[in-house]
Design a protein around this motif. Structure first.
Motif, short mmCIF file in Angstrom:
data_model
loop_
_atom_site.label_atom_id
_atom_site.label_comp_id
_atom_site.label_asym_id
_atom_site.label_seq_id
_atom_site.Cartn_x
_atom_site.Cartn_y
_atom_site.Cartn_z
N GLU A 60 49.60 -17.95 -9.58
CA GLU A 60 50.68 -18.83 -9.13
C GLU A 60 50.37 -19.48 -7.78
OE1 GLU A 60 54.22 -16.39 -9.16
OE2 GLU A 60 53.84 -15.79 -11.23
N HIS A 64 56.38 -20.40 -7.60
CA HIS A 64 57.04 -19.20 -8.13
C HIS A 64 57.76 -19.57 -9.43
CE1 HIS A 64 59.97 -15.91 -8.36
NE2 HIS A 64 59.28 -15.26 -7.44
N ALA A 72 52.02 -12.70 -8.56
CA ALA A 72 51.51 -14.06 -8.38
C ALA A 72 49.99 -14.09 -8.33
CB ALA A 72 52.10 -14.67 -7.11
#
Ligand code: C2E
Ligand code: CA
Ligand code: CA
Ligand code: CA
Length: 274
Positions: free
Chosen positions: A38, A65, A33
């Protein structure tokens, strides 16, 4: 999963195995991530109760996610802390928060949560300075929110760190005050600017005389020590007026706004009226 033949001692029940695998998966996902961008920040305004004006915004991290969708910090912050991934994540949060704050009027500060694992690191101050230099946000427009357990876990290191942050003009707020291992000695020992009274007291304010008495006492103590106070989790006008009556300085909560995107803060700043 490991083969569990008849000579093998099983330390893990199947449930524990699933948990351990989940945890490993989440840690891998956090690493991913960070590289895949993200994470994002949402911001919640902090309002001056006496003037009904915006004082600052608290940055709250969010995770989009790819498979599991929108994830709140309660689901990943403690894992990020355990694994040390909170250090790169925290640095990302700090830098993004400073960049976003640059788009606000210069009297509005940004508050950023820092966890014990970050504070423990000897390079935390250097990271703060580096990021503030890169983003050109003046030190006085940054507030760092720390909890009592963070201070307790590293009292000597935390004391010198806070003294240095204070010396360059960064503001320090003690988060979730009144929960956990509250010790009044923290208020004397550490160079704090602000106490954030925990939401659990605010939510009981209207129904519980003891919660009212605790808030009143915290506020009087803060005034004596020249600390300002913020009430978190204000959801009703009644709570707001009781807190204003107790001379609590600032308020934060759904009554004013839920956490919003960086773009939305610009609209909120333009539209917020007394
Ligand atoms: P916190 O620092 O106490 O942040 C306030 C939390 O209360 C936020 O939850 C916010 O959305 C929620 N909240 C605000 N107003 C109200 C209200 O009126 N009613 C109710 N019921 N809730 C309200 P969130 O965003 O889920 O964050 C949870 C916690 O995760 C934070 O608690 C903080 O401890 C941690 N956290 C969030 N972002 C970061 C970060 O960037 N770094 C670190 N280390 N921790 C973070
Ligand atoms: Ca906080
Ligand atoms: Ca808090
Ligand atoms: Ca809290």
């Amino acid at each position: 999963a490991k083969d569990s033949g008849r000579d093998t001692i099983r330390f893990f029940t199947p449930d524990m195995e699933i948990l351990a695998n989940n945890k490993r998966q989440i840690l891998n996902d956090i690493r991913q991530a960070l590289t895949n961008n993200e994470f994002s920040l949402h911001y919640q305004p902090q309002i001056d109760l006496a003037t009904n004006t915006i004082k600052g915004f608290e940055a709250l991290v969010r995770w989009q996610h790819p498979k599991r969708g929108f994830i709140l910090p309660s689901e990943f912050i403690s894992l990020a802390e355990e694994s040390g991934l909170i250090v790169p994540l925290g640095n990302w949060v700090l830098k993004q928060a400073c960049l976003d704050a640059q788009k606000w009027p210069s009297h509005i500060y940004v508050a950023v949560n820092a966890s014990a694992v970050q504070v423990e690191r000897s390079d935390f101050l250097a990271e703060v300075k580096k990021i503030m230099t890169q983003t050109q946000l003046p030190y006085h427009r940054l507030e760092i929110e720390l909890t009592e357990s963070t201070l307790m876990a590293n009292d000597n290191a935390a004391l010198s760190l806070l003294n240095e942050l204070k010396a360059i003009g960064v503001q320090i707020a003690l988060d979730d005050f009144g929960t956990g291992f509250s010790s009044l000695s923290y208020l004397r020992t550490f160079p704090l600017d602000k106490i954030k009274i925990d939401r659990s007291f605010i939510s009981l304010l209207e129904s519980d005389d003891k919660a009212y008495a605790i808030i009143r006492t915290i506020t009087q103590l803060a005034q004596t020590l020249h600390l300002s106070t913020t009430a978190e989790g204000i959801e009703s006008e009644t709570q707001c007026s009781i807190l204003a009556g107790l001379s609590v300085n600032y308020g934060q909560g759904y009554l004013y706004a839920k956490p919003m995107s960086a773009e939305e803060t610009l609209i909120f700043i333009n539209n917020y009226q007394a």
